[in-house]
Design an enzyme around this catalytic site. Structure first.
Site, mmCIF file in Angstrom:
data_model
loop_
_atom_site.group_PDB
_atom_site.id
_atom_site.type_symbol
_atom_site.label_atom_id
_atom_site.label_comp_id
_atom_site.label_asym_id
_atom_site.label_seq_id
_atom_site.Cartn_x
_atom_site.Cartn_y
_atom_site.Cartn_z
ATOM 1 N N ASP A 274 -6.997 6.817 8.704
ATOM 2 C CA ASP A 274 -6.341 5.883 8.820
ATOM 3 C C ASP A 274 -4.332 6.168 9.509
ATOM 4 O O ASP A 274 -4.104 6.428 8.691
ATOM 5 C CB ASP A 274 -6.428 4.750 9.298
ATOM 6 C CG ASP A 274 -7.797 4.048 9.165
ATOM 7 O OD1 ASP A 274 -8.520 4.371 9.779
ATOM 8 O OD2 ASP A 274 -8.080 2.625 8.391
ATOM 9 N N ARG A 275 -3.809 5.816 10.521
ATOM 10 C CA ARG A 275 -2.356 6.316 10.056
ATOM 11 C C ARG A 275 -1.937 5.576 8.874
ATOM 12 O O ARG A 275 -0.914 6.231 8.741
ATOM 13 C CB ARG A 275 -1.890 5.415 11.823
ATOM 14 C CG ARG A 275 -0.533 5.605 12.408
ATOM 15 C CD ARG A 275 0.336 5.475 13.054
ATOM 16 N NE ARG A 275 0.013 3.569 13.283
ATOM 17 C CZ ARG A 275 1.250 3.095 12.688
ATOM 18 N NH1 ARG A 275 2.419 4.195 11.922
ATOM 19 N NH2 ARG A 275 1.632 2.363 12.972
#
Length: 545
Positions: A274-275
């Site tokens: 995930d970012r």
């Protein structure tokens, strides 16, 4: 038994065979007739013997895809001129005695066949050179640049006008912007400038829209190389940086940073983070290596280990969570525990507790979206600064035990309202133009996300982020000065008169606000094992601000 002086069985058999031959002959004749009719129809269309009546509401020959007499052929990607036969759908050559079609004859707009697109990752030097980075206040920033969004006509667009598509699916800009973009030649249909937004789209139509692009800042922490050999590249990904281009992010991604700063190109991500998640991230250098390791993933031969800091005192004994996870919204990127979800399993073990929060080791045995974060929310120990799963938008208990006294639509609406008030929609990988009317109805939040809470968030956001908009300009009368056209170089393309984002002045986020306390610590497979250093927030002596 005899029939007409002959045995009845051979007579019936012969009749059956004769019937089969007759049926086959009729079927073949029908097929050949249909084929001949199709060929004749194609030849008539190619030689101009039939003139279609419909023109899809086109206002001119240019909008229909016809090229005015004497105008040059469009350039190909290799810089050579593209022959007309390559640009449009192939037609039969006009032989001797066949009547040729006049160039100015009225006909239906022709859609060229789709171009072949390369499979896999294909970012190269021409993409990396679109713009450059600069660093300020602990943040990595991208200079604004011009970018061509390209897409083939989607099935749901066929038969609708460009005006309809832009007004229903691309609401990031008002219609006045697209009308101004048409006047400036920024919208192209099948590589021809669009003259009128009322043009009706067809299957395989190719759209190109040149925009002035702004990317959100990310942390200035470097993407450090942990290992590199002839097969793989392994990096330590900082929080806040996406793995590959998505949403508003392109150059501020790991793929582009590695290409621009480490000259590592044509990489294949072997897994995703995930970012907001940091830690070990692997790339394959070839498609063959990528397929081999993905096969190991499918065979459950790989081990992943994460570390996180969660709310409260996590149990000292090992905790195994097997709750199924359902995707609530792919667009917003939100999941929850639900019996209708996919099966998954995570093993948790507490490493330390400082009196307020716990450091927990996580071993996901499956790979569902947001699996660790959703399971920790269900256990009542969400990640300390998780902007999605540790939010009051889930209700008073914040989703503990799967107790969510709201519908999925209410949860999404309240999450969006909360981050709109804090001007942090990037956390949800959204921008204002992505929001449908149901998601932006923050005037009627649910009871748990009351008006007072929204006003408090908005007040703090104004202090922290306070966007100021310059005086609006009239897009109807606006024209680009010659030195401000889309063909300017990187140095002079940072300001665009049609760009609404250029008229906003935003205060930067604080670097610590771009970090979530979830870190990929270890990645192990047959013949390899890679570690990332333990982050500062996971140290035993770490204290909350």
């Amino acid at each position: 038994m005899w029939l007409g002086g002959r045995p009845w069985l051979p007579v019936l058999l012969q009749g059956y065979l004769n019937l089969r031959r007759l049926s086959a002959a009729r079927i073949w004749g029908s097929c050949w007739g249909s084929m001949a009719e199709t060929l004749a129809t194609g030849a008539e269309a190619a030689t101009g013997l039939k003139a279609p009546a419909q023109q899809n509401g086109d206002a001119s020959g240019d909008a229909r895809g016809e090229r005015p007499s004497g105008s040059p052929e469009p350039a190909r990607e290799d810089g050579k001129q593209t022959p007309l036969s390559e640009e449009r759908a192939p037609v039969a050559a006009s032989g001797p005695g066949k009547r040729k079609k006049r160039r100015d004859a009225t006909r239906e707009r022709v859609v060229p066949p789709p171009k072949k697109r390369r499979a896999g990752v294909s970012f190269g030097d021409e993409h990396f050179a679109e713009t450059s980075y600069y660093f300020e206040g602990g943040l990595r920033k991208v200079r604004p640049y011009y970018f061509d969004f390209r897409t083939y006509c989607k099935g749901r667009w066929v038969g609708h006008s460009l005006l309809h598509v832009f007004s229903t699916e691309f609401r990031a800009q008002p219609l006045a912007y697209y009308e101004a973009a048409v006047r400036e030649g920024r919208l192209h249909l099948n590589e021809e400038p669009v003259q009128d937004l009322s043009i009706v789209l067809k299957d395989n139509d190719f759209l190109r829209n040149r925009v002035h692009r702004h990317e959100p800042p990310v942390t200035a922490e470097p993407v450090r190389l942990l290992a590199e050999n002839e097969d793989v590249v392994v990096v330590d990904k900082p929080s806040s940086i996406p793995v590959h281009p998505c949403g508003r992010f392109r150059h501020n991604t790991v793929i582009f940073i590695l290409g621009k700063e480490h000259q590592l190109k044509e990489l294949h991500p072997l897994h995703r983070l995930d970012r907001l998640t940091s830690g070990v991230l692997m790339f394959a250098k070839t498609a063959a290596v990528s397929e081999r390791i993905h096969e190991q993933v499918r065979d459950r031969q790989l081990e992943k280990e994460y570390v996180c800091r969660v709310e409260g005192e996590f149990p000292t004994e090992e905790v195994i969570c097997k709750e199924p996870i359902l995707v609530v919204s792919y667009k917003v990127g939100v999941c929850r525990v639900d019996a209708r979800g996919k099966p998954c399993e995570t093993v948790f073990q507490r490493l330390s507790y400082n009196g307020h929060s716990s450091v927990v080791r996580c071993r996901p045995l499956t790979g569902r979206t947001h699996q660790i974060r959703v399971h920790l929310q269900f256990l009542g120990h969400p990640i300390l600064n998780d902007p999605i799963y540790n939010s009051v938008a889930w209700g008073p208990s914040r989703g503990r035990g799967g107790h969510i006294p709201k519908t999925d639509e209410e949860v999404l609406r309240d999450l969006v309202a909360e981050h709109q008030a804090k001007q942090s929609l990037d956390v949800l990988d959204l921008c204002e133009g992505d929001l449908s009317p149901g998601l932006i109805d923050s005037t009627a939040p649910s009871s748990e996300l009351g008006k007072d809470h929204l006003e408090e968030l908005a007040t703090s956001a104004q202090k922290m982020d306070g966007a100021v908009e310059a005086a609006p300009q009239n897009l109807d009368t606006m024209a680009l000065a010659p030195e401000k056209t889309a063909e300017t170089d990187v140095v002079t393309q940072e300001i665009d008169p049609l760009c609404a984002e250029c008229r906003l002045v935003r205060q930067d986020p604080l670097p610590q606000d771009l970090v979530m306390f979830l870190h990929a610590l270890r990645y192990k497979g047959p013949g390899f094992e890679y570690f990332s250093p333990m982050p500062t927030w996971a140290q035993d002596d770490w204290q909350e601000d």
